[in-house]
Design a protein around this motif. Structure first.
Motif, PDB file in Angstrom:
ATOM      1  N   ILE A   1      50.182  46.199  50.952  1.00  0.00           N
ATOM      2  CA  ILE A   1      51.717  45.491  51.735  1.00  0.00           C
ATOM      3  C   ILE A   1      50.651  43.930  51.698  1.00  0.00           C
ATOM      4  CG2 ILE A   1      52.737  44.960  53.433  1.00  0.00           C
ATOM      5  CD1 ILE A   1      52.264  48.241  54.313  1.00  0.00           C
ATOM      6  N   CYS A   2      49.582  43.513  52.304  1.00  0.00           N
ATOM      7  CA  CYS A   2      49.507  42.513  52.549  1.00  0.00           C
ATOM      8  C   CYS A   2      49.332  41.589  50.753  1.00  0.00           C
ATOM      9  CB  CYS A   2      47.526  42.201  52.911  1.00  0.00           C
ATOM     10  SG  CYS A   2      48.138  42.595  54.622  1.00  0.00           S
ATOM     11  N   ALA A   3      48.956  42.016  49.687  1.00  0.00           N
ATOM     12  CA  ALA A   3      48.293  41.679  48.315  1.00  0.00           C
ATOM     13  C   ALA A   3      50.014  41.233  48.273  1.00  0.00           C
ATOM     14  CB  ALA A   3      47.637  42.127  47.648  1.00  0.00           C
ATOM     15  N   LYS A   4      51.071  41.587  48.400  1.00  0.00           N
ATOM     16  CA  LYS A   4      52.238  42.169  47.228  1.00  0.00           C
ATOM     17  C   LYS A   4      53.430  40.832  48.655  1.00  0.00           C
ATOM     18  CE  LYS A   4      53.629  47.010  46.068  1.00  0.00           C
ATOM     19  NZ  LYS A   4      54.068  48.011  46.447  1.00  0.00           N
ATOM     20  N   GLY A   5      52.720  40.495  49.932  1.00  0.00           N
ATOM     21  CA  GLY A   5      53.417  39.667  50.543  1.00  0.00           C
ATOM     22  C   GLY A   5      52.820  38.322  50.180  1.00  0.00           C
ATOM     23  N   LEU A   6      51.762  38.194  49.227  1.00  0.00           N
ATOM     24  CA  LEU A   6      50.907  36.981  48.356  1.00  0.00           C
ATOM     25  C   LEU A   6      51.755  36.901  46.914  1.00  0.00           C
ATOM     26  CD1 LEU A   6      47.480  36.774  50.186  1.00  0.00           C
ATOM     27  CD2 LEU A   6      49.469  35.807  51.037  1.00  0.00           C
TER      28      LEU A   6
ATOM     29  N   MET B   1      47.705  33.285  39.396  1.00  0.00           N
ATOM     30  CA  MET B   1      47.015  34.465  39.698  1.00  0.00           C
ATOM     31  C   MET B   1      48.679  35.786  40.700  1.00  0.00           C
ATOM     32  SD  MET B   1      43.272  32.961  41.005  1.00  0.00           S
ATOM     33  CE  MET B   1      44.411  31.213  41.988  1.00  0.00           C
ATOM     34  N   ASP B   2      47.648  36.271  41.095  1.00  0.00           N
ATOM     35  CA  ASP B   2      48.458  37.562  42.125  1.00  0.00           C
ATOM     36  C   ASP B   2      48.127  37.540  42.814  1.00  0.00           C
ATOM     37  OD1 ASP B   2      46.649  39.191  41.383  1.00  0.00           O
ATOM     38  OD2 ASP B   2      47.472  40.204  40.435  1.00  0.00           O
ATOM     39  N   GLY B   3      48.996  38.004  44.108  1.00  0.00           N
ATOM     40  CA  GLY B   3      48.454  38.550  45.568  1.00  0.00           C
ATOM     41  C   GLY B   3      47.013  39.047  46.123  1.00  0.00           C
ATOM     42  N   VAL B   4      46.835  40.231  44.745  1.00  0.00           N
ATOM     43  CA  VAL B   4      45.048  40.483  45.175  1.00  0.00           C
ATOM     44  C   VAL B   4      44.816  40.121  44.716  1.00  0.00           C
ATOM     45  CG1 VAL B   4      44.195  42.437  43.951  1.00  0.00           C
ATOM     46  CG2 VAL B   4      46.018  43.094  44.401  1.00  0.00           C
ATOM     47  N   ILE B   5      44.425  39.220  44.216  1.00  0.00           N
ATOM     48  CA  ILE B   5      43.156  38.153  44.178  1.00  0.00           C
ATOM     49  C   ILE B   5      43.245  37.391  44.949  1.00  0.00           C
ATOM     50  CG2 ILE B   5      42.596  36.258  42.322  1.00  0.00           C
ATOM     51  CD1 ILE B   5      43.645  37.038  39.826  1.00  0.00           C
ATOM     52  N   LEU B   6      43.998  36.625  45.194  1.00  0.00           N
ATOM     53  CA  LEU B   6      44.394  35.720  46.958  1.00  0.00           C
ATOM     54  C   LEU B   6      43.781  36.674  48.282  1.00  0.00           C
ATOM     55  CD1 LEU B   6      47.278  33.195  46.144  1.00  0.00           C
ATOM     56  CD2 LEU B   6      45.022  32.691  45.216  1.00  0.00           C
ATOM     57  N   PHE B   7      44.534  37.259  48.266  1.00  0.00           N
ATOM     58  CA  PHE B   7      44.526  38.236  49.551  1.00  0.00           C
ATOM     59  C   PHE B   7      42.865  39.023  49.431  1.00  0.00           C
ATOM     60  CE2 PHE B   7      45.024  41.749  52.661  1.00  0.00           C
ATOM     61  CZ  PHE B   7      44.874  41.231  53.729  1.00  0.00           C
TER      62      PHE B   7
ATOM     63  N   GLN C   1      40.370  47.099  31.156  1.00  0.00           N
ATOM     64  CA  GLN C   1      41.211  48.422  31.251  1.00  0.00           C
ATOM     65  C   GLN C   1      41.841  47.910  32.711  1.00  0.00           C
ATOM     66  OE1 GLN C   1      39.337  51.610  30.257  1.00  0.00           O
ATOM     67  NE2 GLN C   1      39.614  51.709  28.060  1.00  0.00           N
ATOM     68  N   ILE C   2      41.527  47.973  33.494  1.00  0.00           N
ATOM     69  CA  ILE C   2      41.743  47.543  35.519  1.00  0.00           C
ATOM     70  C   ILE C   2      42.970  46.444  35.093  1.00  0.00           C
ATOM     71  CG2 ILE C   2      42.141  48.488  37.234  1.00  0.00           C
ATOM     72  CD1 ILE C   2      38.818  49.486  36.885  1.00  0.00           C
ATOM     73  N   LEU C   3      42.207  45.432  35.188  1.00  0.00           N
ATOM     74  CA  LEU C   3      42.731  44.314  34.941  1.00  0.00           C
ATOM     75  C   LEU C   3      43.741  44.123  33.597  1.00  0.00           C
ATOM     76  CD1 LEU C   3      39.334  42.646  35.221  1.00  0.00           C
ATOM     77  CD2 LEU C   3      40.763  42.786  37.054  1.00  0.00           C
ATOM     78  N   ILE C   4      43.780  44.742  32.952  1.00  0.00           N
ATOM     79  CA  ILE C   4      45.232  44.198  32.013  1.00  0.00           C
ATOM     80  C   ILE C   4      45.999  45.386  32.419  1.00  0.00           C
ATOM     81  CG2 ILE C   4      45.486  44.785  29.332  1.00  0.00           C
ATOM     82  CD1 ILE C   4      42.477  44.071  28.488  1.00  0.00           C
ATOM     83  N   GLN C   5      45.847  46.149  32.638  1.00  0.00           N
ATOM     84  CA  GLN C   5      46.989  47.198  32.948  1.00  0.00           C
ATOM     85  C   GLN C   5      47.302  46.678  34.318  1.00  0.00           C
ATOM     86  OE1 GLN C   5      45.430  50.562  33.603  1.00  0.00           O
ATOM     87  NE2 GLN C   5      44.653  51.645  31.848  1.00  0.00           N
TER      88      GLN C   5
ATOM     89  N   ASN D   1      41.781  31.121  35.509  1.00  0.00           N
ATOM     90  CA  ASN D   1      42.069  30.577  37.200  1.00  0.00           C
ATOM     91  C   ASN D   1      41.463  31.328  38.271  1.00  0.00           C
ATOM     92  OD1 ASN D   1      44.679  28.753  36.950  1.00  0.00           O
ATOM     93  ND2 ASN D   1      45.546  30.322  35.604  1.00  0.00           N
ATOM     94  N   LEU D   2      41.480  32.788  38.107  1.00  0.00           N
ATOM     95  CA  LEU D   2      40.382  33.481  38.206  1.00  0.00           C
ATOM     96  C   LEU D   2      38.534  32.697  38.898  1.00  0.00           C
ATOM     97  CD1 LEU D   2      39.606  35.587  40.325  1.00  0.00           C
ATOM     98  CD2 LEU D   2      38.824  36.888  38.309  1.00  0.00           C
ATOM     99  N   LEU D   3      37.725  31.888  37.344  1.00  0.00           N
ATOM    100  CA  LEU D   3      37.111  31.328  37.614  1.00  0.00           C
ATOM    101  C   LEU D   3      37.594  29.713  37.998  1.00  0.00           C
ATOM    102  CD1 LEU D   3      35.486  31.965  33.782  1.00  0.00           C
ATOM    103  CD2 LEU D   3      35.234  33.100  35.901  1.00  0.00           C
TER     104      LEU D   3
END
Length: 283
Positions: free
Chosen positions: A156-161, A170-176, A213-217, A227-229
């Motif tokens: 839920i927190c990741a989706k909020g970001l 990036m996405d909310g999961v990365i930031l959180f 595979q997980i990351l691309i999916q 951007n992560l780097l």
């Protein structure tokens, strides 16, 4: 250079600088140098997205080393650039001269050096790491195991970001994950994988093909990886480094500055990179 091993040790090493102004500049810019805790994640992402399996092992090793070396050099460049800006704004002053007086040579006392290194440095840093590791571990466990409806609090927190993360490529999961990785940079990638897999515990995955595979999916591209780097290179210091900066400066103001300066720089760089690449690809 000490920051390449640990940024907290690098901050402590700034004690040798006589000028208070220049010592502050060195401490505020130290975390632009990637510490040993960031290397595993950075090398994993480089291997997954920027190493071609069709090349030989020697070529891939050289390419990965070249990419990693480029990131470190960019971090050093940002250190010099930020130091120049701080010298011209918040920390104006006359540059001091550097004089190193060589003392008379004395035979090293191995036992004394070992004891002082353990008690004055190693235990000093480890004690501060432990003081935040336990609460942080409990927080991560609680967020990943407590649910609201059918989703965990972590999800839920990741989706909020998510909207904020998309702005910076990036996405909310990365930031959180970076937020929860405040105690130690080593756990950022495991938190990302745990969130994507909806698992309740941190798990170590050594298969880079499975990780890819997980990351691309979950929508990753080479732009996300870069951007992560970049954000891994430039974001807030770990909690141990923050505590060390507070102790060395005896000021919450400079500790906050040490958090904001690299974070703002990292977000600006990621924003510019994302938009420039998108403009070029859409042109």
């Amino acid at each position: 250079m000490m920051g390449l091993g640990c940024n907290a040790a690098g901050v402590v090493g700034c004690r040798i600088i006589d000028s208070k102004r220049e010592r502050l500049i060195a401490m505020l810019t130290n975390c632009f140098v990637p510490c040993n805790g960031r290397f595993p994640m950075m090398l994993t992402i480089i291997t997954i997205f920027f190493v071609n399996e069709s090349r030989s092992r020697i070529e891939n090793t050289f390419l990965a080393a070249l990419f990693m070396g480029g990131l470190i050099l960019f971090g050093i460049f940002m250190t010099f650039l930020t130091s120049k800006i701080l010298s011209a704004t918040l920390l104006k002053g006359v540059p001091s001269s550097f004089t190193l007086e060589l003392p008379s040579y004395r035979k090293p006392q191995f036992t004394k050096v070992l004891i002082r290194s353990i008690f004055d440095r190693t235990l000093f840093v480890l004690g501060r790491a432990i003081s935040v590791a336990a609460p942080a571990g409990f927080l991560i466990w609680a967020l990943s195991n407590l649910t609201l409806g059918e989703s965990s609090l972590l999800t839920i927190c990741a989706k909020g970001l998510e909207p904020f993360g998309k702005i910076f490529g990036m996405d909310g999961v990365i930031l959180f994950a970076f937020l929860l990785g405040l105690p130690a940079n080593e756990i950022v990638l495991p938190i990302i994988l745990m969130t994507y897999l909806s698992e309740g515990v941190l798990t170590e995955i050594t298969d880079t093909i499975f990780i890819k595979q997980i990351l691309i999916q979950n929508g990753w591209t080479w732009i996300t990886a870069v951007n992560l780097l970049l954000f891994s290179l430039m974001h807030w210091p770990c909690s141990t480094t923050c505590i060390t900066i507070k102790k060395e400066t005896k000021s919450w103001k400079w500790t906050l500055a040490a958090v904001l300066i690299p974070t703002i720089a990292g977000l600006i760089i990621c924003f510019l990179f994302t938009n420039i690449i998108c403009f070029i690809l859409n042109f």
